[in-house]
Design a protein around this motif. Structure first.
Motif, PDB file in Angstrom:
ATOM      1  N   GLN A  44      -6.889   7.036  -0.943  1.00 40.03           N
ATOM      2  CA  GLN A  44      -6.324   6.597   0.334  1.00 40.03           C
ATOM      3  C   GLN A  44      -5.510   5.318   0.141  1.00 40.03           C
ATOM      4  O   GLN A  44      -4.449   5.144   0.754  1.00 40.03           O
TER       5      GLN A  44
ATOM      6  N   ARG B 253      -2.135   6.163  -1.340  1.00 43.09           N
ATOM      7  CA  ARG B 253      -1.232   6.673  -0.298  1.00 43.09           C
ATOM      8  C   ARG B 253      -0.700   5.533   0.570  1.00 43.09           C
ATOM      9  O   ARG B 253       0.449   5.576   1.029  1.00 43.09           O
ATOM     10  N   THR B 254      -1.521   4.513   0.787  1.00 38.53           N
ATOM     11  CA  THR B 254      -1.070   3.344   1.543  1.00 38.53           C
ATOM     12  C   THR B 254       0.036   2.618   0.786  1.00 38.53           C
ATOM     13  O   THR B 254       1.066   2.251   1.358  1.00 38.53           O
ATOM     14  N   TYR B 255      -0.169   2.393  -0.503  1.00 39.86           N
ATOM     15  CA  TYR B 255       0.848   1.727  -1.326  1.00 39.86           C
ATOM     16  C   TYR B 255       2.173   2.498  -1.300  1.00 39.86           C
ATOM     17  O   TYR B 255       3.255   1.910  -1.315  1.00 39.86           O
ATOM     18  N   GLN B 256       2.067   3.823  -1.246  1.00 38.43           N
ATOM     19  CA  GLN B 256       3.259   4.663  -1.313  1.00 38.43           C
ATOM     20  C   GLN B 256       3.980   4.825   0.022  1.00 38.43           C
ATOM     21  O   GLN B 256       5.175   5.132   0.051  1.00 38.43           O
ATOM     22  N   SER B 257       3.265   4.586   1.127  1.00 40.59           N
ATOM     23  CA  SER B 257       3.860   4.893   2.429  1.00 40.59           C
ATOM     24  C   SER B 257       3.996   3.706   3.384  1.00 40.59           C
ATOM     25  O   SER B 257       4.706   3.799   4.386  1.00 40.59           O
ATOM     26  N   VAL B 258       3.343   2.593   3.071  1.00 34.83           N
ATOM     27  CA  VAL B 258       3.365   1.441   3.982  1.00 34.83           C
ATOM     28  C   VAL B 258       4.168   0.302   3.365  1.00 34.83           C
ATOM     29  O   VAL B 258       4.001  -0.022   2.189  1.00 34.83           O
ATOM     30  N   ASN B 259       5.027  -0.310   4.155  1.00 36.44           N
ATOM     31  CA  ASN B 259       5.865  -1.407   3.669  1.00 36.44           C
ATOM     32  C   ASN B 259       5.401  -2.785   4.145  1.00 36.44           C
ATOM     33  O   ASN B 259       5.718  -3.793   3.523  1.00 36.44           O
TER      34      ASN B 259
ATOM     35  N   SER C 141      -0.596   4.156  -9.098  1.00 33.86           N
ATOM     36  CA  SER C 141      -0.179   5.541  -8.869  1.00 33.86           C
ATOM     37  C   SER C 141      -1.399   6.445  -8.964  1.00 33.86           C
ATOM     38  O   SER C 141      -2.481   6.020  -9.387  1.00 33.86           O
TER      39      SER C 141
END
Length: 213
Positions: free
Chosen positions: A16, A19-25, A65
């Motif tokens: 989770q 996914r936060t690192y990949q989708s939240v700015n 990743s």
């Protein structure tokens, strides 16, 4: 050391986080989620597990990743305590009322992914479950329906292919028996891999466990 279900919880939390690192700015949002995730993960370990905590710290990097997370989790899995499989005699004693009990080879199970042992006897349409309890074991067996449908398993709390499991439960006092059960994961190995809270397993076993005289 940690239990298999605790490792599952850590794995769920880390993925989770990825996914936060990949989708939240937003840096503040990321920092908040990082803090919450790290709190959950660290609480699974003894503060003395220095090497495990070092591995955990490596996972809280903004460039984490899926591939890197899997590598770190693989290292962390060495701290998982395998399920203490019972001997054949112990298993037979747990199911002493079952005639012609077929005991599987527990060496074939990945005990580091096992919070409860379970296997099916296709011939009798039965399922057997063994869990640890008070430094010993608790066990239950029952009929497993051939019908498969989508549903939420009460043991792992995930949507899965489930089938109805029913056991005979002795009613207190009057000597009669009733059938009690619920729809549970058809694939117990997958159920174990999805289980993150041992309390749900305990609740299910309490519901369906046979009351002895």
């Amino acid at each position: 050391m940690i239990q298999p279900y605790q490792f599952n919880l850590i794995e769920e939390q880390i993925f989770q986080l990825v996914r936060t690192y990949q989708s939240v700015n937003d840096p503040q949002t990321i920092q908040t989620i990082e803090g919450m995730t790290k709190d959950v993960v660290v609480r699974q370990f003894n503060p003395q597990d220095d090497q495990a905590l070092l591995i955990i710290n490596e996972m809280f990097q903004r460039g984490l990743s899926i591939k890197k997370a899997e590598a770190h989790l693989s290292d962390l899995k060495t701290y998982v305590e395998p399920f203490p499989a019972p001997t054949i005699k112990q298993t037979e004693k747990l199911f002493r009322k079952v005639k012609k009990l077929k005991v599987p080879d527990f060496d074939d199970f990945d005990l580091q992914e096992t919070t409860y042992l379970a296997w099916d006897d296709i011939g009798s349409q039965s399922k057997y479950l063994i869990a640890t309890e008070n430094e010993g074991y608790t066990a239950v067996h029952g009929h497993l329906s051939t019908e498969v449908k989508k549903g939420i398993c009460p043991i792992c709390q995930h949507e899965s292919n489930v089938s109805m499991f029913l056991s005979l439960t002795k009613s207190s006092g009057d000597g009669t028996y009733t059938k009690r059960g619920n729809y549970i994961c058809r694939d117990s190995q997958r159920c174990n891999q999805q289980l993150t809270d041992q309390a749900h397993l305990a609740e299910f076993l309490k519901l369906v466990k046979m009351k002895e005289n």
